[in-house]
Design an enzyme around this catalytic site. Structure first.
Site, mmCIF file in Angstrom:
data_model
loop_
_atom_site.group_PDB
_atom_site.id
_atom_site.type_symbol
_atom_site.label_atom_id
_atom_site.label_comp_id
_atom_site.label_asym_id
_atom_site.label_seq_id
_atom_site.Cartn_x
_atom_site.Cartn_y
_atom_site.Cartn_z
ATOM 1 N N HIS A 1 8.241 -30.282 11.064
ATOM 2 C CA HIS A 1 7.714 -29.175 10.451
ATOM 3 C C HIS A 1 6.716 -29.337 9.449
ATOM 4 C CE1 HIS A 1 10.513 -26.959 12.828
ATOM 5 N NE2 HIS A 1 11.644 -27.332 12.217
ATOM 6 N N ASP B 1 0.739 -1.097 -0.158
ATOM 7 C CA ASP B 1 -0.075 0.093 -0.051
ATOM 8 C C ASP B 1 0.835 1.077 -0.074
ATOM 9 O OD1 ASP B 1 0.916 0.465 2.621
ATOM 10 O OD2 ASP B 1 -1.117 0.426 3.624
ATOM 11 N N THR C 1 3.158 -1.219 8.599
ATOM 12 C CA THR C 1 3.762 -1.967 9.603
ATOM 13 C C THR C 1 3.709 -3.567 9.107
ATOM 14 O OG1 THR C 1 1.389 -2.649 10.207
ATOM 15 C CG2 THR C 1 2.276 -0.594 11.470
ATOM 16 N N HIS D 1 11.186 -23.564 8.995
ATOM 17 C CA HIS D 1 10.114 -24.157 10.106
ATOM 18 C C HIS D 1 8.721 -24.076 9.481
ATOM 19 C CE1 HIS D 1 12.837 -23.875 13.835
ATOM 20 N NE2 HIS D 1 13.486 -24.135 12.722
ATOM 21 N N CYS E 1 3.112 -2.944 3.887
ATOM 22 C CA CYS E 1 2.392 -1.785 4.302
ATOM 23 C C CYS E 1 3.232 -1.045 5.386
ATOM 24 C CB CYS E 1 1.000 -2.443 4.689
ATOM 25 S SG CYS E 1 0.805 -3.343 6.280
HETATM 26 C C1 RB5 Z 1 -1.743 2.833 6.397
HETATM 27 O O1 RB5 Z 1 -1.906 4.177 6.943
HETATM 28 C C2 RB5 Z 1 -1.473 1.824 7.408
HETATM 29 O O2 RB5 Z 1 -2.558 1.582 8.297
HETATM 30 C C3 RB5 Z 1 -1.064 0.380 6.818
HETATM 31 O O3 RB5 Z 1 0.104 0.711 5.824
HETATM 32 C C4 RB5 Z 1 -0.548 -0.659 7.575
HETATM 33 O O4 RB5 Z 1 0.181 -0.244 8.443
HETATM 34 C C5 RB5 Z 1 -1.691 -1.507 8.220
HETATM 35 O O5 RB5 Z 1 -1.714 -2.469 9.024
#
Ligand code: RB5
Length: 153
Positions: free
Chosen positions: A133, A7, A66, A97, A64
């Site tokens: 595994h 994203d 996080t 694993h 993304c």
């Molecule tokens: C976008 O702002 C953020 O929420 C997305 O990139 C991600 O971190 C969501 O888990």
């Protein structure tokens, strides 16, 4: 073939990963997004998960902000084992694993230098093929609607 998706929060890091893949002559399909404009990570998680699930791509990389939302979404697809990694130890272990088939990272968590090493580790570590595994991975795919997983107790 490697499926790529991100994203807006992962867009810049994805460009670094593309540079790495091109330098190493590794084929990829980029499922978007294509800019820093705000967008919804499930769109790209689903595209990459389907590409890997169908066998069109061998592995996927999802990024993304996080790495959390995009990996949670991908993991809803049967047969997908998306591992969120911020270090090389985890990237190696999840291949050995878990036979993870998608690497997820956070573009706001890891810098480009570390991210490229994580990708390199993930792509170059084979599954261990060890019986324990294989057994555990099969267990992951078993019915997850069961409420009482240990009726003996
Ligand atoms: C976008 O702002 C953020 O929420 C997305 O990139 C991600 O971190 C969501 O888990």
């Amino acid at each position: 073939m490697i499926a790529l998706g991100c994203d807006h929060g992962g867009y810049e890091l994805k460009q670094e990963i593309i540079k790495y893949l091109e330098e190493h002559n590794l084929e990829y399909t980029d499922f978007g997004c294509d800019s820093l404009e705000s967008t919804d990570y499930p769109i790209y998680a689903k595209r990459v998960a389907i590409a890997v699930q169908s066998g069109d791509c061998d592995k996927g990389i999802l990024i993304c902000g996080t790495g959390i939302g995009i990996s949670i979404t991908a993991n809803k697809f049967k047969g997908i084992r998306a591992a969120l990694c911020s270090d090389c130890f985890s990237a190696e272990a999840t291949r050995l694993h878990n036979n993870a088939n998608i690497l997820a990272m956070g573009g706001r968590v890891v810098g480009p230098g570390l991210a490229v090493k994580i990708v390199d580790t993930f792509l170059n570590t084979p599954f261990s093929e060890e019986e324990r595994h294989i057994r555990r991975i099969k267990q992951m795919e078993e019915d997850t609607d069961i409420v009482d997983v240990n009726p003996e107790v």
